[in-house]
Design an enzyme around this catalytic site. Structure first.
Site, PDB file in Angstrom:
ATOM      1  N   HIS A  72       0.841  -1.201   0.000  1.00  0.00           N
ATOM      2  CA  HIS A  72       0.000   0.000   0.000  1.00  0.00           C
ATOM      3  C   HIS A  72       0.873   1.246   0.000  1.00  0.00           C
ATOM      4  O   HIS A  72       2.053   1.189   0.315  1.00  0.00           O
ATOM      5  CB  HIS A  72      -0.968   0.031   1.190  1.00  0.00           C
ATOM      6  N   GLU A 109       7.742   1.133   4.930  1.00  0.00           N
ATOM      7  CA  GLU A 109       7.203   0.086   5.788  1.00  0.00           C
ATOM      8  C   GLU A 109       7.435  -1.246   5.084  1.00  0.00           C
ATOM      9  O   GLU A 109       7.228  -1.353   3.874  1.00  0.00           O
ATOM     10  CB  GLU A 109       5.683   0.322   5.990  1.00  0.00           C
TER      11      GLU A 109
END
Ligand code: CO
Length: 134
Positions: free
Chosen positions: A7, A130
């Protein structure tokens, strides 16, 4: 090491307004809001065919995105999440290469119930990364 983009995250000052904008103006499917107190954020996911966009709003007094929103009051791109097969192996390889892992260095459970880690943006061209084990 890196797999797919899981994402792209955008910090927003008003999650309800951002949800309405993505749903009603952009015509996307947006998930229910999910509070993640351990991460200091409330999130929704905009579900796209090839990836997701995570909209983040601060949760609690010491949210990690409060300072970001102070600098970017209208919101802004906050991080990109890449999938890895083995987050501990990835962490150890990156640490050995001199990259800084944020926090304790131990994975936390992220919004999808899977272990995540964050890498220092100064080590990766100004972008917070991330890693999520899938
Ligand atoms: Co994320």
């Amino acid at each position: 090491m890196l797999g797919r983009v899981n994402h792209i995250a955008i910090a927003v000052p008003d999650l309800a307004a951002a949800t309405a904008s993505y749903r009603d103006t952009l015509g996307a499917h947006v998930s229910q809001a999910q509070a993640l107190p351990e991460h200091g954020v409330t999130v929704v996911f905009v579900e796209l065919e090839n990836t997701k966009v995570e909209l983040l709003e601060p949760l609690g007094a010491d949210s990690p995105i409060t300072a970001f929103l102070a600098k970017n009051p209208a919101g802004g791109m906050h991080h990109i999440c890449y999938e890895v097969e083995d987050i501990i192996a990835a962490r150890d390889q990156l640490s050995a290469a001199g990259a800084r892992v944020l926090g304790s260095g131990e994975p936390k459970i992220g919004a999808h119930g899977k272990p995540v880690l964050f890498l220092h943006p100064k080590d990766f061209f100004g972008t917070l990364i991330e890693l999520e084990q899938v």
